[in-house]
Enzyme design. Structure first.
Site, PDB file in Angstrom:
ATOM      1  N   GLU A  41       0.808  -1.218   0.000  1.00 40.31           N
ATOM      2  CA  GLU A  41       0.000   0.000   0.000  1.00 40.31           C
ATOM      3  C   GLU A  41       0.842   1.269   0.000  1.00 40.31           C
ATOM      4  OE1 GLU A  41      -0.625  -2.711   1.754  1.00 40.31           O
ATOM      5  OE2 GLU A  41      -2.544  -3.353   0.921  1.00 40.31           O
ATOM      6  N   HIS A  60     -12.184  -5.382   7.704  1.00 40.27           N
ATOM      7  CA  HIS A  60     -12.881  -5.092   6.449  1.00 40.27           C
ATOM      8  C   HIS A  60     -14.124  -4.266   6.750  1.00 40.27           C
ATOM      9  CE1 HIS A  60     -10.777  -8.980   5.830  1.00 40.27           C
ATOM     10  NE2 HIS A  60     -10.574  -8.566   4.613  1.00 40.27           N
TER      11      HIS A  60
HETATM   12  C1  LIG Z   1      -2.438  -4.986   3.897  1.00 41.82           C
HETATM   13  C2  LIG Z   1      -3.493  -5.733   3.132  1.00 41.82           C
HETATM   14  N1  LIG Z   1      -3.756  -5.392   1.874  1.00 41.82           N
HETATM   15  C3  LIG Z   1      -4.702  -6.041   1.175  1.00 41.82           C
HETATM   16  C4  LIG Z   1      -5.414  -7.063   1.741  1.00 41.82           C
HETATM   17  C5  LIG Z   1      -6.523  -7.786   0.941  1.00 41.82           C
HETATM   18  N2  LIG Z   1      -6.069  -9.131   0.621  1.00 41.82           N
HETATM   19  C6  LIG Z   1      -6.373 -10.179   1.403  1.00 41.82           C
HETATM   20  S1  LIG Z   1      -5.633 -11.576   0.897  1.00 41.82           S
HETATM   21  C7  LIG Z   1      -4.925 -10.808  -0.416  1.00 41.82           C
HETATM   22  C8  LIG Z   1      -4.049 -11.575  -1.348  1.00 41.82           C
HETATM   23  C9  LIG Z   1      -2.974 -12.323  -0.638  1.00 41.82           C
HETATM   24  O1  LIG Z   1      -2.234 -13.072  -1.535  1.00 41.82           O
HETATM   25  P1  LIG Z   1      -1.101 -14.042  -1.039  1.00 41.82           P
HETATM   26  O2  LIG Z   1      -0.206 -13.339  -0.079  1.00 41.82           O
HETATM   27  O3  LIG Z   1      -0.443 -14.641  -2.230  1.00 41.82           O
HETATM   28  O4  LIG Z   1      -1.835 -15.145  -0.200  1.00 41.82           O
HETATM   29  P2  LIG Z   1      -2.896 -16.229  -0.714  1.00 41.82           P
HETATM   30  O5  LIG Z   1      -4.228 -15.633  -0.482  1.00 41.82           O
HETATM   31  O6  LIG Z   1      -2.610 -16.484  -2.148  1.00 41.82           O
HETATM   32  O7  LIG Z   1      -2.642 -17.420   0.118  1.00 41.82           O
HETATM   33  C10 LIG Z   1      -5.268  -9.464  -0.442  1.00 41.82           C
HETATM   34  C11 LIG Z   1      -4.836  -8.504  -1.467  1.00 41.82           C
HETATM   35  C12 LIG Z   1      -5.110  -7.385   3.067  1.00 41.82           C
HETATM   36  N3  LIG Z   1      -5.744  -8.368   3.712  1.00 41.82           N
HETATM   37  N4  LIG Z   1      -4.143  -6.721   3.737  1.00 41.82           N
END
Ligand SMILES: Cc1ncc(C[n+]2csc(CCOP(=O)(O)OP(=O)(O)O)c2C)c(N)n1
Ligand SMILES: Cc1ncc(C[n+]2csc(CCOP(=O)(O)OP(=O)(O)O)c2C)c(N)n1
Ligand SMILES: [Mg+2]
Ligand SMILES: [Mg+2]
Lengths: 340, 329, 340, 329
Positions: free
Chosen positions: B61, B130
Site C-alpha cells: 500500500e 474489512h
Molecule cells: C495490507 C493488506 N492489503 C490487502 C489485503 C486484501 N487481501 C487479502 S488476501 C490478499 C491476497 C494475498 O495473496 P497471497 O499473499 O499470495 O496469499 P494467498 O491468499 O494467495 O494465500 C489481499 C490482497 C489485506 N488483507 N491486507
C-alpha cells in the site's frame, strides 16, 4: 519426483496421524465451503492444495513450546498443532468458544492461546514483525523455542515483510519465515507480484538462508523445515522458506477464480492435487490399506457432522462483549494502572 | 436517463475521466483485468483503456500511494485504490508525509493531484479489518482533502471532481451504499460536485441532523417519517470531511438550534467531535439543546458475529429515536 | 586500485568541470559547517566523503531531462545537476528564494523544479515509492527519461525501500536506485542495520541487477552508472547500486561522532578522503596543474564568500506564506475544483 | 531531593523500571550504547542493563513497533522509541491493526503491554518532519492509550505507569520540555501517575483552561499573571489524550462556565475538538461563553524559517490574551 514418506524419518504411526489430519482438514475444508454456500456461515477461505506442505511444516515444530503465527489458509497446520474441527467450526459460526476469535474475528483467522498460536489480523504480512518480537523473547529467555510465521506469496510485497526479515538477520533470531507460494494474490498472478526468479533469493539480502521447497512433497517439506528448526534452535538464526503449493479453490468464498484462471489451468491444478499423490503414497508404502482409508473417510464424515452440529449449537458471544476486554481493568487498589 | 447504483456511478466517473484525460491512470490490488477490483468498481476499464493505464499492483500500500504521488508530481493523474479502507494504514506515511505536504513544502513547485479511493464501513461481515471507518486517521492534515459521497449523484460527481482536483484527495466509499442506493442519472450530463462543500439534502425548521455514509440514509428516512408527525428536519450531508465546510455547518446549526451528529465510526475521537467544536465555537448562543452525537461504541470496529456487528452499528431506529428526542428537548 | 579519470571516457574539459564542482562542493560544505558553528545557520548535514561517488553518479544523467530524487547528503550531485552555491545557501538560511524549500524546509532538503529535482521529505526512504511513480510516468509518455533516486544504507531497512524496488522489478521501470553506503545510520554501524554480505544482493530478490560500486573511485562510479542509465533508457528496467562511500563528518551538526567512532577509525576515514585521491589524479593526469588548482581554490573562496553574503541578504519568507499553497485555489468559475 | 529536568525524569523512569522488571527491553534507532538516543533519553541504560535489553534497531519503524508487540505478546515488556513523533507514521498499521486490537480481538487471550515513546512538538528548527504533533492520528483507537506528560513529575510517573500498564500506550514527550522545566524529585519515591486521569494543576473560579505540552506552561504562567489582576483560572492538564478523562474535563468546565482549550497542533481535526464536543454534550447549559480553541493554524506543521515557525507556534502572549478575553466575555 515426490520423495517417499518413509524417507522423512517419521514412524509409520506418525505418518498415519499426519495423513489422517490432512484428510480431516480436506474434508473439513469441503464442509466449510458447503456451509458457506448453503448460507449456514457467511465466509470461508479454503486451504485446498496447501495441506501437504503445511503438514510437512507443522511436523517439524513442537506445539505448545514453539510459537506459531499462522495466516488464513493454515487450517491443516493449525490442526496439526492440536486444534479440533469443532473448534475451527465454532470460529466459522462466530461462536464465543471458538479459540481464534471468540466470535469477534472472521473465520480462518486461526489462533489459539493453548498452543501458542498467536491472534492474527487480516492485514497481510503484519504478523511478520510481531513474530520477530516473539523470537527475540526466546533470546531474552535463553530458550530454544522457535517461532513459525507464515504468509502468502503476494504478501511478500509488503514493507513489513522486509522489515521483519531484515531485523531477524541482524539479530540472528530463532524464527522460520514461510511463504506459502500458490502463485496468486487473489486474481493477481505471481509475475505481477514480484519479478525475482524465486522469492527464496530474498534471503541473501537479509543475510539468512532462503530455500525453495516443494510443498506438494511431504517428505521434502518436512526435512527442509526440520533443518530450519534445528538451525534456529541452535542459535544460528532465521530461515526463509519459499514453499511451493497450489491454490485449488477460489481466493475466498467471495471470489470466483474462473474469471481469471483458464479452464486448462484449473484442470491442471486439479490433476496435481497433492492429496491424491499422498494418498497413493500411503497405500504404496503400506501406511494405510484401502480398507483402512475407507473406514477413515467414514469416521471423518461422522466426526465432522458431529463437530458441525456441536459448533452450530454453541452460543454466540454475549452482547456484553462489546464493552469487554478493550482495555485491561484499571487496578482499584493502586488506582493507577492496568493489571499487567 | 438511466437508473444506476452508487457503484455504477463510480465506475462511470472513472470511465469518463479516463476518456477525457489521457494522463489518468487507475490502479491497485486486483484493479486491472479481468477482475476489475474486488468490488468491481474498476470493471471493464483495463479492457477499454489498456493495462498500462489500468493495472494491478503488488500488495504494497505504501508503494501504491507513492506510485500515485510520483505520477502526480510528474504531470500525470492517478486514482489509486486501497482494497479496503483498513488497508490504507500501511500507506499512512506516504499520504501524510508526502502527498499532504508536497504543495506547501515546495510552495507550489510540486503537487500531487491524486485520488486515493477506499471502500469503508461495516455491516458486511468483515470483522475488524474489512469494516472500519478510517477517515479520522487522515483528517486534520492540511493539504489533504478527505471526502465521501453519500448519494449516487455525488458518487459520480465527487469522484470526477476529485480526479480533476489539483490536490490529493482521500475518497471514501461506503461499501453498503454500493448497491443499496440507486438514482436516475443522465449519462450525458457532466456531473461535477463541489469538493469543499457540505450539502443540505432536506430543509427543516425543528432539528438539524448532519451525517455521512450509510447513516445519512437512516437520517433521511427518519426525517421523512418524522415529517408526518410534524417534525421538520434540516439534513446536512457533511460530504467534505476535511477541510469541513464551516459556513454550511454553522448556518444549518443556527437554523434550528438543535443539532444531532451521526456517523458509524466510534464516538470518541471521530470526525463528529470537530463538527461539534465548530458549532459550539461559532453558534453556542443559538443552541437550544446540547449537541448530541450518535455514533458507534468506543470499542474496536467491528466484531464479526452478526449479533455483535449489529450491536456495534448505529441502527435506523436509534437514529429516529435520537431525532425524536432532540425534537422534544 | 582507483581507475584513471581518463578511462571514464569523459573529455578533459568535462573532467575539469567535474573536479571543480567537487571542490566547490567540499568548500561549500566546510563553509556551511562553519556557518552553523558560528550560529549564522542552525543546521547542516555534511556530505564530505560522498562527493566523488555523487559526481560519478550525476555525470551519467541528463539534468533537465531526467528526474532526480536526492537525499540530504547529495549536495555535490545536486550542484552537478546545475544548482549554485548561492541557491543552496539560501536554503540553509531559510530564505524564500531557496529552490529546495523556500525557507519552509530544513537545510539540505535538496530540490529544484528547474532541474527536475523533486521536493523531499525528511522521512527516510519515502522518496523511493515516489520515484517509481515518476519512472512509471516515463513509460506512459513513451519517453526515455530516467529517474534517479538516492538514500543512505541505514534507510534500506524501511519497508518503503522494499516496496518500491519490488514494483520497479515487476514493471521494469526506468529508474536507478542508489544506496550511498557510508556504513553508518547516525550512530548505528552497518552490522546493526543489515546482515547481508552486500546490499547489492537485494537486487536479485526484486529481479533487478544489484551492483557494488566503489564510490571513492570516480571512473568506476561513472561507468557503473552509465551502464545503469543506458539499461533504463533502453527499456530494460531498474538497477540497484550499492555505492560505497565514507561519512567523514558527524551525522549532522546535532551529532558528535567521536562518541561512537574510535579515534583510529576517524583517522583512517580522514586518510582515505577520496578528494585527496582525486586531486592527485587530476594532477597526475594533467587535468589541472598545481598552479591552476591554487587559482581554483582562490576563486572558489571568493565565490563562496559572495554567495554567502548574497544568500544571507536575501529575504525571509513573508508571513503570508503561512496560509499560501496549502491547497490549490478553488476555481471560481466552475466553483468546484482546484486548478489542476 | 534532587532537581532534575523532564528528560532526566524520563531516564530515571526507564532506569527504575529496567531494574525492577527484568522482562523489560528498551530499543529504537540509536537508543543503545554509546549514543543513548538522539536526545539522550536512554543514555547509560545499555551500559547498565546490557545490549540484549537496551539496543539499537535498524531504520524500520513498523518493525520497531512489531518487535515491541511480539515481545509484549510473549510475556515481555518493551519500550520502543520512535526517534521523532513524525516517524511513527510508517508504523501506523502495526500500532492500530496489531497493538490496539490485540486484547479485544482475542478477548484477553493475548495482549500487547508495550510503550511507544515519541518526542513531539516544534520550536526546535526541525521543519516539517521534526516538529509535528502526531497525536491526532492515533486517538480514537479503542485499546490504545495515548498520553503525554507535561510536568517533570509526570514525565517520571506517567512513563513508569505506562510501562506497567497492561495495554499499549503511545507516550508523547514534548521536545521543548526536555530541558526547559525542572523540579525537585525525591529519587527514592516511587512515582506512579494515573494513566487515565486529567489533572487539575490550579484551582480557579473565573475561567477554565485545558491544555497539554509546552502550551500548558504558557497557560500556567498566564494564570499566575492574571491572578494578580483578580482573574482566577482553573488549569487542567489533559495528560491522557485517549481515552479522555471526561469526568474531570466536564467538572472543570462546569466550575467556571468559560472554557479555553489550547494546544500546539493545528486547530481543525486535532484532539481539542473532541474535548469541546464532550463539554458541549454534557455541560452546554453551564456554559457562559463559546468554547474557544487556541491552536496552530491549519497549515502543515511546521515551516523551518524562524519567523514562520514562531508564527505557527502558539505564543505565550496569545494564550494570555485569549484567557483575558474569555474572562471578560
Ligand atoms: C495490507 C493488506 N492489503 C490487502 C489485503 C486484501 N487481501 C487479502 S488476501 C490478499 C491476497 C494475498 O495473496 P497471497 O499473499 O499470495 O496469499 P494467498 O491468499 O494467495 O494465500 C489481499 C490482497 C489485506 N488483507 N491486507
Ligand atoms: C522514517 C525515518 N526514521 C528515522 C529518521 C531519523 N534519521 C534521519 S537520518 C537517519 C539515519 C540515516 O542513515 P543512512 O540511511 O545510512 O543515511 P546517512 O545519514 O548515513 O547518509 C535517521 C535514523 C528519519 N529521518 N526518518
Ligand atoms: Mg498466493
Ligand atoms: Mg549511512
Amino acid at each position: 519426483m515426490t520423495r517417499k514418506l518413509q524417507e522423512s524419518g517419521l514412524t509409520k504411526a506418525q505418518l498415519r496421524v499426519v495423513y489422517a489430519q490432512i484428510l480431516r482438514s480436506r474434508r473439513l475444508d469441503e464442509r466449510m465451503l458447503q456451509l458457506q454456500r448453503t448460507g449456514k456461515t457467511s465466509f470461508h477461505t479454503s486451504g485446498q492444495g496447501q495441506e501437504i506442505g503445511q503438514a510437512g511444516m507443522a511436523m517439524a515444530f513442537e506445539p505448545g513450546k514453539d510459537y506459531y503465527l499462522p495466516y488464513y489458509r493454515d487450517m491443516t497446520a493449525f490442526m496439526l498443532f492440536g486444534i479440533t474441527a469443532k473448534e475451527i467450526l465454532m470460529d466459522s459460526f462466530g461462536r464465543y468458544d471458538g479459540p481464534s476469535g471468540h466470535g469477534l474475528q472472521m473465520p480462518n483467522h486461526y489462533a489459539a492461546k493453548r498452543v501458542k498460536a498467536v491472534s492474527q489480523s487480516s492485514t497481510v504480512a503484519s504478523q511478520y514483525p510481531v513474530a520477530t518480537g516473539i523470537a527475540y523473547g526466546a533470546k531474552l529467555e535463553n530458550s530454544d523455542r522457535v517461532t513459525l510465521v507464515t504468509t502468502g506469496d503476494g504478501s511478500t510485497g509488503e514493507g513489513e515483510f522486509h522489515e521483519a526479515l531484515n531485523f531477524a538477520g541482524v539479530a540472528k533470531l530463532p524464527v522460520v519465515f514461510v511463504i506459502e507460494n500458490n502463485g496468486y494474490a487473489i486474481s493477481t498472478p505471481h509475475n505481477e507480484e514480484y519479478a525475482a526468479k524465486s522469492l527464496a533469493l530474498r534471503g541473501q539480502g537479509y543475510g539468512i538462508p532462503g530455500v525453495d521447497v516443494d510443498g506438494l512433497d511431504f517428505t521434502a517439506t518436512y526435512l527442509a523445515f526440520k533443518e530450519a528448526v534445528a538451525r534456529a534452535r541452535k542459535g544460528d538464526g532465521a530461515t526463509l522458506i519459499n514453499l511451493h503449493v497450489l491454490r485449488m479453490q477460489d481466493h475466498t468464498s467471495d471470489d470466483n477464480q474462473r474469471i481469471y484462471r483458464s479452464k486448462a489451468e484449473l484442470a491442471e491444478v486439479k490433476a496435481a492435487d497433492p492429496l491424491k499423490t499422498m494418498t497413493q503414497q500411503v497405500l504404496d508404502e503400506g501406511i494405510y490399506t484401502q480398507a483402512e482409508l475407507d473406514d477413515l473417510e467414514k469416521q471423518l464424515k461422522k466426526d465432522i457432522n458431529v463437530a458441525t452440529d456441536q459448533a452450530e449449537a454453541a452460543p454466540l458471544p454475549d452482547l456484553s462483549v462489546l464493552s469487554q476486554n478493550i482495555f485491561a481493568p484499571v487496578d482499584k487498589e493502586s488506582g493507577i494502572y492496568g493489571n499487567n | 436517463m438511466a437508473t444506476i447504483d452508487y457503484l455504477q456511478a463510480l465506475n462511470q466517473a472513472l470511465d469518463e475521466e479516463l476518456a477525457q484525460d489521457d494522463t489518468l491512470t487507475v490502479f491497485g490490488e486486483d484493479v486491472g483485468a479481468p477482475k476489475g477490483g474486488v468490488f468491481n468498481v474498476t470493471q471493464g476499464l483495463a479492457e477499454k483503456y489498456g493495462d498500462l493505464r489500468v493495472f494491478n499492483t503488488p500488495l504494497s500500500e505504501a508503494e501504491i500511494a507513492g506510485l500515485a504521488i510520483g505520477l502526480g508530481v510528474s504531470g500525470h493523474h492517478a486514482v489509486a485504490e486501497f482494497q479496503f479502507a483498513d488497508y490504507i494504514l500501511p500507506a499512512t506515511n506516504q499520504i501524510i508525509s508526502e502527498a499532504a505536504r508536497m504543495r506547501y513544502r515546495s510552495q507550489g513547485d510540486w503537487s500531487a493531484p491524486v485520488v486515493f479511493r477506499a471502500p469503508y464501513g461495516g455491516g458486511v461481515g468483515g470483522g475488524f479489518y474489512h469494516s472500519q471507518s478510517t477517515e479520522k486517521v487522515f483528517v486534520g492534515q492540511p493539504g489533504l482533502r478527505v471526502v465521501t459521497p453519500s448519494t449516487v449523484r455525488d458518487a459520480k460527481g465527487l469522484l470526477k471532481s476529485a480526479i480533476r482536483c489539483a490536490d490529493p484527495v482521500l475518497f471514501f466509499e461506503h461499501k453498503r451504499l454500493y448497491h443499496s442506493i440507486k438514482a436516475d442519472i443522465d449519462p450525458d450530463e457532466e456531473i461535477l460536485t463541489p469538493i469543499d462543500k457540505a450539502q443540505v439534502l432536506r430543509q427543516g425548521t425543528d432539528i438539524t441532523v448532519m451525517s455521512y455514509g450509510i447513516t445519512l440514509q437512516y437520517v433521511l428516512q427518519a426525517a421523512e417519517e418524522l415529517a408526518k408527525s410534524g417534525i421538520q428536519t434540516e439534513v446536512v450531508d457533511i460530504r467534505s470531511l476535511y477541510p469541513l465546510d464551516e459556513a454550511t455547518i454553522v448556518a444549518a446549526a443556527k437554523k434550528t438550534g438543535k443539532v444531532l451528529l451521526v456517523n458509524e465510526d466510534n464516538k470518541e475521537g471521530g470526525v463528529l467531535g470537530e463538527i461539534s467544536a465548530i458549532i459550539s465555537e461559532q453558534a453556542l448562543f443559538d443552541l437550544d439543546a446540547p449537541i448530541k452525537r450518535l455514533a458507534g461504541p468506543d470499542s474496536p470496529a467491528m466484531p464479526y458475529a452478526k449479533n455483535l456487528e449489529q450491536a456495534f452499528l448505529v441502527q435506523p431506529d436509534q437514529v429516529k429515536q435520537a431525532m425524536q428526542e432532540l425534537a422534544e428537548f
